[in-house]
Scaffold this active site. Structure first.
Site, mmCIF file in Angstrom:
data_model
loop_
_atom_site.group_PDB
_atom_site.id
_atom_site.type_symbol
_atom_site.label_atom_id
_atom_site.label_comp_id
_atom_site.label_asym_id
_atom_site.label_seq_id
_atom_site.Cartn_x
_atom_site.Cartn_y
_atom_site.Cartn_z
ATOM 1 N N ARG A 197 67.865 26.841 -4.776
ATOM 2 C CA ARG A 197 67.282 25.563 -5.168
ATOM 3 C C ARG A 197 66.495 25.695 -6.479
ATOM 4 N NH1 ARG A 197 66.890 21.915 -0.694
ATOM 5 N NH2 ARG A 197 67.702 22.859 1.224
ATOM 6 N N LYS A 202 71.968 40.413 8.800
ATOM 7 C CA LYS A 202 72.346 40.944 10.104
ATOM 8 C C LYS A 202 73.353 40.016 10.775
ATOM 9 C CE LYS A 202 67.709 42.914 10.468
ATOM 10 N NZ LYS A 202 66.431 42.987 11.197
ATOM 11 N N LYS A 261 70.311 42.942 18.731
ATOM 12 C CA LYS A 261 68.917 42.704 19.134
ATOM 13 C C LYS A 261 68.556 41.225 19.036
ATOM 14 C CE LYS A 261 67.089 42.066 14.866
ATOM 15 N NZ LYS A 261 66.088 41.074 14.398
#
Length: 334
Positions: free
Chosen positions: A32, A105, A189
């Site tokens: 942005r 991740k 996780k």
């Protein structure tokens, strides 16, 4: 040293601040223009941590080429679903030897590839890539609270270089060579944190949370082992360390979203409210094909997927986990 940081979300901003406060020059890419302007003029990210004055060593840009200009290394900190697009954009402008550390991740839905595998496929020269993961809540790292992380790479030289680049008095860095293990831990996780959040949202207590964390660690270890990683990685910072932080802290967006789901909330509501991506919501879908192909059972991950994407009742899914056949505690690790 100059480090490029691609992504000005909460974690990207925290990494940039950590590096800048440690004397590194940082170019941070933001999507942005108003964020770029605010960082450069006011030294504040208006969307994340707007109460934190950012280091004057940080310069923001909307261009990838400017972000990489004279950079000694680059950290990629974008949502996992955007990684392939980033890799393709960087391929023609990054040198073949530029160290790239991936801080995202997840697993790519279409291909089942891990983040570093996406970059290897798009950019070549796999030895220059690394992944960074650990119990690193951005809310604490940006304020200089003590933390540690692990940097994994196939190349000991790249791992050692990035270890020195990211290390500071309050951010301790360790290295390892198990890239697959670290990346699977990082994805798993988040899913387990969703399950723990759901359990608290249903009114259950610490015993239930501990049960889910421990059995979730077993799921994680079986998958890491089956995909060629090292099960011991799951006992380190990327595994147990990150699992504890993500499952027990109110900073954890995955745990908070799990609580919200158990009380009737939706992914869209959470995303609109926080401007954050809940990686575990996508990982519970993308991890399961990998597990099936490897012949690994992941019942907690499947239960989370049923709740988020199939509208299943979290209390019913919890009971279905309790009804599974009784087994030995440790199995499936060869």
């Amino acid at each position: 040293m100059k480090i490029g940081v691609i992504g000005a979300g909460s974690w990207g901003t925290a990494i940039a601040q950590m590096l800048g406060s440690n004397g590194q020059n940082v170019n941070i890419w933001a999507r942005r223009p108003e964020v770029v302007s605010s960082i450069n003029c006011d030294h504040v990210n208006p969307r994340y941590f707007s109460d934190v004055e950012l280091s004057h060593n940080i310069v923001a840009t909307v261009g990838y080429r400017d972000c990489l200009y004279n950079a000694d290394a680059v950290a990629v900190v974008t949502p996992s679903k955007l990684l392939r697009g980033v890799a393709r954009a960087l391929a023609p402008i990054a040198s073949d030897t530029l160290p790239i550390v991936i801080c995202s991740k997840g697993v790519e839905a279409e291909s089942g590839l891990l983040p570093v595998q996406i970059f290897e496929q798009e950019m070549g020269n796999p030895d220059r890539f690394a992944v960074l993961s650990g119990p690193n809540h951005a809310e604490e790292v940006i304020r200089g609270m003590p933390a540690a992380t692990v940097i994994a790479s196939k190349s000991p030289e790249v791992a050692a270089f990035l270890q020195q680049a990211f290390a500071s008095d309050h951010f301790r860095t360790y290295t390892c060579s198990d890239v697959v293990g670290v990346e699977i831990c990082a994805a798993c996780k988040n899913v387990i944190a969703l399950a723990v959040g759901m359990s608290f949202g249903l009114g259950y207590g610490d015993n239930t949370a501990s049960l889910l964390m421990t059995r979730g660690l077993a799921e994680m270890s079986r998958l890491v082992n089956a995909l060629g990683g090292e099960a011991i990685t799951c006992m380190g910072l990327a595994g147990t360390g990150d699992l504890i932080a993500t499952c027990t802290s109110q900073h954890s967006r995955n745990r908070r979203f799990g609580e919200m789901v158990a009380r009737g909330g939706t992914l869209e509501e959470f995303t609109n409210e926080t401007h954050m991506v809940v990686e575990g919501a996508y990982a519970c879908q993308t991890l399961l094909p990998l597990a099936k192909k490897a012949g690994v059972e992941m019942p907690i991950t499947e239960a989370v997927r049923q709740v988020i994407w199939e509208g299943a009742d979290p209390r019913v899914e919890g009971l279905s986990l309790s009804d599974r056949p009784l087994k030995q505690e440790f199995y499936g690790l060869g």
